[in-house]
Design an enzyme around this catalytic site. Structure first.
Site, mmCIF file in Angstrom:
data_model
loop_
_atom_site.group_PDB
_atom_site.id
_atom_site.type_symbol
_atom_site.label_atom_id
_atom_site.label_comp_id
_atom_site.label_asym_id
_atom_site.label_seq_id
_atom_site.Cartn_x
_atom_site.Cartn_y
_atom_site.Cartn_z
ATOM 1 N N GLY A 63 0.834 -1.211 0.000
ATOM 2 C CA GLY A 63 0.000 0.000 0.000
ATOM 3 C C GLY A 63 0.865 1.256 0.000
ATOM 4 O O GLY A 63 1.854 1.322 0.726
ATOM 5 N N ARG A 123 1.043 -4.942 -5.646
ATOM 6 C CA ARG A 123 1.166 -6.187 -4.891
ATOM 7 C C ARG A 123 1.421 -7.276 -5.929
ATOM 8 O O ARG A 123 0.925 -7.185 -7.058
ATOM 9 C CB ARG A 123 -0.088 -6.445 -4.066
ATOM 10 N N ASP A 160 5.268 -4.953 6.104
ATOM 11 C CA ASP A 160 5.965 -6.199 6.475
ATOM 12 C C ASP A 160 5.887 -7.278 5.391
ATOM 13 O O ASP A 160 6.780 -8.120 5.288
ATOM 14 C CB ASP A 160 5.523 -6.720 7.846
ATOM 15 N N THR A 212 4.171 2.256 5.686
ATOM 16 C CA THR A 212 2.762 1.844 5.793
ATOM 17 C C THR A 212 2.030 2.781 6.734
ATOM 18 O O THR A 212 2.564 3.163 7.785
ATOM 19 C CB THR A 212 2.611 0.393 6.291
ATOM 20 N N ASP A 232 -0.330 1.888 8.505
ATOM 21 C CA ASP A 232 -0.945 1.084 9.575
ATOM 22 C C ASP A 232 -0.175 1.068 10.910
ATOM 23 O O ASP A 232 -0.735 0.669 11.929
ATOM 24 C CB ASP A 232 -1.124 -0.369 9.112
ATOM 25 N N ASP A 274 1.885 -1.019 11.814
ATOM 26 C CA ASP A 274 1.768 -2.401 12.309
ATOM 27 C C ASP A 274 3.068 -3.192 12.179
ATOM 28 O O ASP A 274 3.044 -4.405 12.019
ATOM 29 C CB ASP A 274 0.629 -3.128 11.565
ATOM 30 N N ARG A 301 -5.807 -2.293 8.544
ATOM 31 C CA ARG A 301 -5.739 -3.741 8.300
ATOM 32 C C ARG A 301 -6.056 -4.489 9.592
ATOM 33 O O ARG A 301 -7.145 -4.316 10.109
ATOM 34 C CB ARG A 301 -4.362 -4.126 7.756
#
Ligand code: ADP
Ligand code: F6P
Length: 329
Positions: A16, A77, A108, A130, A132, A134, A176
């Site tokens: 992303g 992707r 990741d 990202t 996120d 995360d 996500r």
């Protein structure tokens, strides 16, 4: 670890897009040039790499991009890259372009690709890109700060309308499987309820009942709005809104912020941290390092082995979550 004399660095963005990726790739290129290293841009992540979409990057490519969201290298992707034969092919393509160091900017998933290229003998460094947040091995990821600010501003606007109509609003944010965007937005906008995957036990009726009771209590006290920040994955916002409205008789609307959270001009923090990380990545490659991820921990930029970084796990800050709930009561 050997100390290769790096002559050509490749750079790609994958997964992303995140605001600040342009600042990172600009810093990679300009730091490399300052160290006498050539730079090749790779379009469309691992997909573009497999299609040999590789070009000699010139200074002009890096001009006027630091303030722009998205990624000038495009991103993609690429499922097939998870297979060994495509990783071998990618390493061959990189070698055919004399690329002896690669910087991968992504989340990741992209790190796993970088890890595989390292195993194929390509000196590779990954940067956490990202929205996120995360990624366990770093307290900062490129794009999170901008995404949270973008979402916060949108939520403030929804709140104006929600208050005017005395409605309940459910606002769904991205992330996500992680609730960092929701937690930060919830706290920053003074939301009444914050739903995040880390504390969701799968019992949606129970969660909705808690919101309903909270909403009715607040209404009885004269509160004119009720903002619920819902991390994606915790229930379907539109159907939750319908059920809450029919249980309370209070008009309830859902808004899914969606991909607007990924766009827009990056904040100063994202521009500066991404720039530092891009430069750091080049210096790691110059120092002969490979299979490293650049992160930010305890106030400092640092690096660690990608395998080690990917093996780490990250929990939501329980204290921050408790306080966010307490302040929204
Ligand atoms: P992000 O990098 O934002 O986490 P994805 O999880 O979609 O996004 O991963 C981006 C890309 O990284 C994937 O499309 C794929 O090309 C590559 N990738 C993900 N997992 C692996 C893996 N296990 N091995 C090799 N490449 C991978
Ligand atoms: O990882 C970034 C992210 O925006 C997540 O928050 C979200 O779940 C996902 O990507 C959306 O992916 P896509 O762009 O494929 O819709």
């Amino acid at each position: 670890m050997g100390k290769p004399n790096i002559k050509t660095i490749g750079v790609l963005t994958s997964g992303g897009d995140a605001p600040g990726m342009n600042a990172a790739l600009r810093a990679v290129a300009r730091t490399a040039w300052a160290r006498g290293i050539d730079v090749k841009g790779i379009y469309r992540g691992y997909s573009g790499l497999l299609n040999d979409e590789i070009f000699d990057m010139e200074k002009e490519f890096t001009c006027d991009i630091i303030s722009r969201g998205g990624t000038a290298l495009f991103t993609a992707r690429c499922e097939e890259f998870k297979q060994l034969e495509y990783q071998e092919k990618a390493a061959e393509i990189l070698r055919s372009h004399n690329i002896d160091g690669l910087v991968v900017i992504g989340g990741d998933g992209s790190f796993r690709g970088a890890q595989k290229l390292s195993a194929q003998g390509i000196n590779t460094v990954a940067l956490p890109g990202t929205i996120d947040l995360d990624i366990a091995c770093t307290e900062y990821t490129i794009g999170f700060d901008t995404a949270v600010n973008t979402a916060m501003q949108a939520i403030d606007k929804i709140r104006d309308s929600s208050t005017s109509h005395e409605r309940c609003s459910i606002i769904e944010v991205m992330g996500r499987n992680a609730g960092y965007i929701a937690l930060w937005c919830g706290m920053a906008t003074g939301a009444e309820d914050i739903l995040i995957p880390e504390s969701f036990d799968g019992n949606l009726p129970k969660v909705e009942q808690q919101i309903i009771e909270h909403l009715l209590r607040n209404r009885a006290k004269g509160k004119t709005h009720h903002m619920v920040i819902n991390a994606e994955g915790v229930g379907h916002s539109y159907s939750m809104a319908k059920r809450i409205e029919s249980a309370t008789g209070i008009e309830t609307r859902a808004t899914i912020l969606g991909h607007m959270q990924r766009g827009g001009s990056p904040t100063a923090k994202d521009r500066v941290y991404a720039s530092m990380m891009g430069a750091y990545a080049v210096d790691l490659l110059c120092a002969g390092k490979t299979n490293r991820v650049v992160g930010y921990q305890n106030g400092r930029f640092m690096d660690m082995d990608i395998d080690e970084g990917l093996a780490m796990t990250k929990d939501i800050d329980e204290y921050q979550l408790q306080i966010a709930h307490l302040l929204g009561k």
